[in-house]
Design an enzyme around this catalytic site. Structure first.
Site, PDB file in Angstrom:
ATOM      1  N   SER A  37      43.068  31.597  42.492  1.00 47.29           N
ATOM      2  CA  SER A  37      43.988  31.543  41.354  1.00 47.29           C
ATOM      3  C   SER A  37      45.370  31.286  41.925  1.00 47.29           C
ATOM      4  CB  SER A  37      44.005  32.888  40.631  1.00 47.29           C
ATOM      5  OG  SER A  37      42.699  33.352  40.447  1.00 47.29           O
ATOM      6  N   CYS A  62      42.204  39.830  35.511  1.00 49.01           N
ATOM      7  CA  CYS A  62      41.840  39.069  36.708  1.00 49.01           C
ATOM      8  C   CYS A  62      41.431  40.019  37.826  1.00 49.01           C
ATOM      9  CB  CYS A  62      43.011  38.207  37.171  1.00 49.01           C
ATOM     10  SG  CYS A  62      42.576  37.233  38.640  1.00 49.01           S
ATOM     11  N   ASP A  90      39.698  35.931  34.321  1.00 42.73           N
ATOM     12  CA  ASP A  90      39.591  35.095  35.519  1.00 42.73           C
ATOM     13  C   ASP A  90      38.990  36.046  36.549  1.00 42.73           C
ATOM     14  OD1 ASP A  90      39.923  33.483  37.690  1.00 42.73           O
ATOM     15  OD2 ASP A  90      42.106  33.405  37.625  1.00 42.73           O
ATOM     16  N   TRP A  99      35.831  37.374  39.331  1.00 45.24           N
ATOM     17  CA  TRP A  99      34.997  36.910  40.432  1.00 45.24           C
ATOM     18  C   TRP A  99      34.039  38.002  40.845  1.00 45.24           C
ATOM     19  CZ3 TRP A  99      36.984  32.155  42.569  1.00 45.24           C
ATOM     20  CH2 TRP A  99      38.226  31.784  42.039  1.00 45.24           C
TER      21      TRP A  99
HETATM   22  P1  NAP Z   1      40.906  46.096  46.270  1.00 46.59           P
HETATM   23  O1  NAP Z   1      42.190  46.158  47.009  1.00 46.59           O
HETATM   24  O2  NAP Z   1      39.673  46.493  46.946  1.00 46.59           O
HETATM   25  O3  NAP Z   1      40.992  46.933  44.947  1.00 46.59           O
HETATM   26  C1  NAP Z   1      42.170  46.984  44.182  1.00 46.59           C
HETATM   27  C2  NAP Z   1      42.188  48.281  43.443  1.00 46.59           C
HETATM   28  O4  NAP Z   1      41.172  48.289  42.449  1.00 46.59           O
HETATM   29  C3  NAP Z   1      41.920  49.477  44.346  1.00 46.59           C
HETATM   30  O5  NAP Z   1      42.844  50.478  44.046  1.00 46.59           O
HETATM   31  C4  NAP Z   1      40.521  49.875  43.963  1.00 46.59           C
HETATM   32  O6  NAP Z   1      40.283  51.266  44.161  1.00 46.59           O
HETATM   33  C5  NAP Z   1      40.530  49.552  42.511  1.00 46.59           C
HETATM   34  N1  NAP Z   1      39.209  49.561  41.864  1.00 46.59           N
HETATM   35  C6  NAP Z   1      37.981  49.694  42.417  1.00 46.59           C
HETATM   36  N2  NAP Z   1      37.034  49.722  41.464  1.00 46.59           N
HETATM   37  C7  NAP Z   1      37.670  49.607  40.292  1.00 46.59           C
HETATM   38  C8  NAP Z   1      37.221  49.592  38.944  1.00 46.59           C
HETATM   39  N3  NAP Z   1      35.937  49.676  38.612  1.00 46.59           N
HETATM   40  N4  NAP Z   1      38.138  49.458  37.991  1.00 46.59           N
HETATM   41  C9  NAP Z   1      39.461  49.359  38.287  1.00 46.59           C
HETATM   42  N5  NAP Z   1      39.937  49.397  39.535  1.00 46.59           N
HETATM   43  C10 NAP Z   1      39.060  49.514  40.534  1.00 46.59           C
HETATM   44  O7  NAP Z   1      40.751  44.642  45.662  1.00 46.59           O
HETATM   45  P2  NAP Z   1      40.830  43.215  46.369  1.00 46.59           P
HETATM   46  O8  NAP Z   1      40.261  43.343  47.732  1.00 46.59           O
HETATM   47  O9  NAP Z   1      42.153  42.662  46.235  1.00 46.59           O
HETATM   48  O10 NAP Z   1      39.860  42.397  45.441  1.00 46.59           O
HETATM   49  C11 NAP Z   1      39.983  42.443  44.027  1.00 46.59           C
HETATM   50  C12 NAP Z   1      39.088  41.406  43.381  1.00 46.59           C
HETATM   51  O11 NAP Z   1      39.885  40.332  42.924  1.00 46.59           O
HETATM   52  C13 NAP Z   1      38.058  40.787  44.300  1.00 46.59           C
HETATM   53  O12 NAP Z   1      36.823  40.805  43.651  1.00 46.59           O
HETATM   54  C14 NAP Z   1      38.563  39.336  44.472  1.00 46.59           C
HETATM   55  O13 NAP Z   1      37.504  38.433  44.677  1.00 46.59           O
HETATM   56  C15 NAP Z   1      39.185  39.111  43.142  1.00 46.59           C
HETATM   57  N6  NAP Z   1      40.082  37.965  42.908  1.00 46.59           N
HETATM   58  C16 NAP Z   1      40.826  37.318  43.831  1.00 46.59           C
HETATM   59  C17 NAP Z   1      41.644  36.252  43.455  1.00 46.59           C
HETATM   60  C18 NAP Z   1      42.455  35.446  44.399  1.00 46.59           C
HETATM   61  O14 NAP Z   1      42.911  34.395  44.031  1.00 46.59           O
HETATM   62  N7  NAP Z   1      42.669  35.888  45.588  1.00 46.59           N
HETATM   63  C19 NAP Z   1      41.724  35.888  42.154  1.00 46.59           C
HETATM   64  C20 NAP Z   1      40.993  36.583  41.252  1.00 46.59           C
HETATM   65  C21 NAP Z   1      40.194  37.609  41.633  1.00 46.59           C
HETATM   66  P3  NAP Z   1      39.339  51.922  45.269  1.00 46.59           P
HETATM   67  O15 NAP Z   1      39.023  50.869  46.282  1.00 46.59           O
HETATM   68  O16 NAP Z   1      40.145  53.020  45.836  1.00 46.59           O
HETATM   69  O17 NAP Z   1      38.141  52.417  44.561  1.00 46.59           O
END
Ligand code: NAP
Length: 675
Positions: A455, A627, A672, A674
């Site tokens: 994104s 997202c 949006d 994934w």
């Molecule tokens: P992350 O840092 O692992 O997680 C972000 C926060 O969300 C943490 O505080 C986590 O808490 C929390 N969380 C865990 N389970 C949850 C739930 N069921 N409901 C609400 N919050 C929750 O996340 P990340 O590594 O950035 O990844 C986030 C997601 O976004 C991935 O799936 C990625 O593929 C996706 N994404 C990426 C893009 C891009 O362009 N880069 C775009 C769209 C989506 P805890 O870990 O403490 O449980």
């Protein structure tokens, strides 16, 4: 070089003295020069004379757009169409077409984008014919790019398909709202038009095990086809090569692909328009670590698109073509005892096929394994089946064939030996010592390395000449003791601006999305994006800030962001607090999940603010955006919305579900997400 100044003399001077050069001299000099030039060129052998060679992929031969004529010409009776975004549906279609010969039939995979699909009724002209559809659903129930035209045709079609036999296998993912929408639609529509369903619709679920779903479906599909047409399995094996190897021992390296997607040397001479087949090579102008602590690596990249004429809107995706890790490629070369610099072509044995090569050829094994082939996904069962012949130990052969079978034991083995430990092809070769396949056959079987979508984390209103990416490095330990690294994020992490004349560059193109800010800036927006899900909202916020600067009335702008620790991974903290200070962000809600004993997530904060949320949604027509993670977060956030509707709006649970479904249909609730 510039022409020499002509020597001119004034009439007076001409009269006074004898001219230095007479007209006759000039004539004789020109004649001699002409003869010299003629002699010089005519003595060169034809090989020396520079030839104007057509660039291979620019000059495309006329393509057959009638699949009926092609089937007739080549004696095919089964056509397997695929709607494929990442190559899986195409791989399944190719497999089914190949399988057909086991049953004495002849199949061909076909890209609906390349053929005139309104010819479907004509399939009755071919005796005992069958059309199979392997249709993937993209995102929130959309057709894949290559099936868009077919989808449009189907929506309007009122043809009579009586006498046309068909079967559909859908590829979908249950974490998404409209599971397998395309497969279901094609199956339903073909029946409505009078076609005969030969075998039940298959619904593959990528959230559990798509491969297993396909193998199970296929095992029942073929007997049903045999019964329908009154044929029997011939026992002929399906392990026939589709491509033949040509070694180029003496080739001009200018004619060899070096990673281009379609046109030779397209990265040296870049020509717009830029798209999936002709990506733009963008220079990386910034690459910084976003998190202040922790073991992870979260990054922000800026890619210069100023010379590309590419346009984008906040909410669009940028697709990048990554390359595989050099160390993995070298290790593969070592294990297979191959000189990776050998230049080869894999040419389709079926001369009628539109797909001449599995990847751009001629190319070296190194280029193929680095740029074109997916060497890090767990190999599919058909790949294991075909590679089994190269295992010198019969026990290894048995094990590999068992994993490809549809028996419960085989499926369990594939799950526990390949999928659970995420063994990629290198790990398979390392762990099955007797398995040393021919490298060209392996290159034929491995799937294509796919572009990765991110994104866009910027707005073109503020950054018209760059696109920004926010991503987290994918890295995890497997049960075999290996560390698997994400292909694209590992590659992106190493893309650092150099300033030494050899810029780090990323082949990319822009993919339009439906994730859009409301048309009127005054409409309130509620954005929910924990983790890297913040990405598109950085673009949205820049856009709202720009609208505000233009003097527009900008509606309430609410963000729910979540991360692990305030001091570790609060991404874009300074930028977000600045947006808040400027009044662009009217509410910044941040859930720090691990800063206290119990977890606090975005949905918990949403529940605390349910009155305000409901007012924005119900009374002020706010647009809602989610997202990030599809599997858990997006669902939990949806439940939080339902709860607000029930507890504040007084709706029943069913009414609340319907309410938000309607918002989705109206384009007021966009995701949006994934998985
Ligand atoms: P992350 O840092 O692992 O997680 C972000 C926060 O969300 C943490 O505080 C986590 O808490 C929390 N969380 C865990 N389970 C949850 C739930 N069921 N409901 C609400 N919050 C929750 O996340 P990340 O590594 O950035 O990844 C986030 C997601 O976004 C991935 O799936 C990625 O593929 C996706 N994404 C990426 C893009 C891009 O362009 N880069 C775009 C769209 C989506 P805890 O870990 O403490 O449980």
């Amino acid at each position: 070089m510039d022409d020499p100044e002509p020597i001119t003399l004034s009439p007076e001077a001409e009269a006074e003295e004898e001219p230095l050069i007479t007209n006759l001299d000039i004539f004789l000099f020109s004649l001699m020069a002409g003869l010299l030039i003629y002699w010089f060129f005519s003595r060169r052998t034809p090989q020396d004379v520079p030839q104007m060679k057509p660039i291979p992929s620019v000059v495309t031969p006329m393509r057959e757009t009638s699949f009926i004529e092609k089937m007739k010409k080549t004696g095919r009776n089964i056509v397997v169409f695929y709607g494929s975004q990442t190559g899986t549906a195409e791989a399944f279609a190719t497999q089914l077409a190949k399988d057909a010969q086991r049953y004495g039939m002849k199949g061909m995979p076909a890209d609906p984008e390349e053929y005139d699909m309104s010819e479907l009724p004509r399939l009755t002209e071919i005796p005992n014919s069958l059309a199979v559809f392997c249709m993937a659903t993209y995102g929130e129930g959309d057709p894949t790019d290559n099936a868009q035209d077919f989808y449009d045709w189907m929506q309007a079609a009122d043809d009579n398909l009586e006498g046309v036999n068909f079967s559909v296998f859908g590829l979908g993912n249950k974490t998404y709202e409209h599971f397998n929408a395309m497969g279901k639609l094609v199956d339903k529509k073909l029946v409505e038009l009078g076609a005969k369903r030969v075998f039940d619709l298959g619904l593959g679920d990528d959230d559990s095990n798509l491969e297993e779903d396909f193998v199970s479906w296929k095992e029942l599909f073929w007997p049903a086809v045999c019964e329908f047409f009154g044929v029997e399995a011939t026992g002929e094996d399906c392990c026939v090569r589709q491509f033949e190897l040509v070694n180029h021992s003496d080739i001009n390296m200018n004619q060899v692909f070096t990673g281009e997607m379609s046109r030779l040397r397209s990265y040296q001479t870049q020509r717009p328009p830029f798209d999936s087949k002709n990506p733009f090579l963008a220079t990386v102008t910034a690459n910084r670590k976003l998190n202040k602590g922790g073991v992870r690596h979260l990054m922000h990249l800026e890619l210069d698109i100023s010379a590309s004429k590419l346009r984008y809107d906040a909410g669009d995706h940028v697709a990048v073509y990554p390359t595989n890790d050099v160390a993995l490629v070298n290790r593969l070369g070592e294990l297979l005892a191959v000189d990776l610099n050998t230049v080869i072509s894999l040419n389709n044995l079926d001369e009628e096929s539109n797909k001449k090569h599995p990847f751009p050829c001629p190319s070296s094994y190194r280029t193929a394994l680095t740029h074109y082939l997916d060497i890090t996904s767990p190999p599919r069962t058909n790949v294991l089946y075909e590679l089994a012949q190269y295992a010198s130990d019969p026990r290894d052969q048995d094990m590999m064939r068992k994993m490809a079978s549809s028996s419960a034991e085989g499926k369990a083995l594939y799950q526990s030996w390949v999928l659970a430990p995420q063994r990629h092809i290198l790990a398979v070769l390392e762990d099955i010592h007797s398995l040393r396949p021919a490298v060209d056959h392996l290159c034929e079987l491995l799937p294509r390395l796919q572009a990765r979508y991110y994104s866009i984390a910027s707005s073109a209103k503020i950054h018209p000449t760059s696109v920004h990416i926010c991503a987290v490095l994918v890295e995890y330990a497997t049960s075999t003791g290996r560390t698997n690294m994400g292909v694209a994020t590992t590659w992106l992490k190493n893309m650092v601006p150099t300033g030494n004349g050899h810029p780090a560059s990323v082949p990319l193109y822009v993919r339009k999305s439906q994730f859009r800010l409301p048309f009127k800036a005054s409409t309130p927006v509620v954005m929910i994006g924990p983790g890297t899900g913040i990405a598109p909202f950085m673009g949205f916020l820049q856009e709202r800030a720009w609208q505000k600067e233009q003097g527009k009335e900008v509606g309430e702008t609410v963000l729910y962001y979540g991360c692990r620790y305030r001091n570790e991974d609060f991404l874009y903290q300074e930028e977000l607090e600045e947006f808040e200070r400027l009044g662009v962000l009217t509410q910044l809600n941040v859930a720090f999940s691990r800063d206290q004993e119990h977890k606090i997530y975005v949905q918990d904060l949403m529940k605390e603010n349910k009155e305000h949320l409901w007012k924005l949604i119900h009374s002020q027509n706010a647009h809602l955006y989610v997202c990030g993670d599809a599997r858990n977060m997006a669902r939990d956030v949806q439940s939080a919305f339902h709860q607000a509707a029930e507890e504040v709006g007084g709706l029943s649970h069913t009414q609340a579900i319907d309410y938000f479904k309607r918002l989705m249909t109206k384009g007021r609730y966009s995701q949006d997400v994934w998985s």
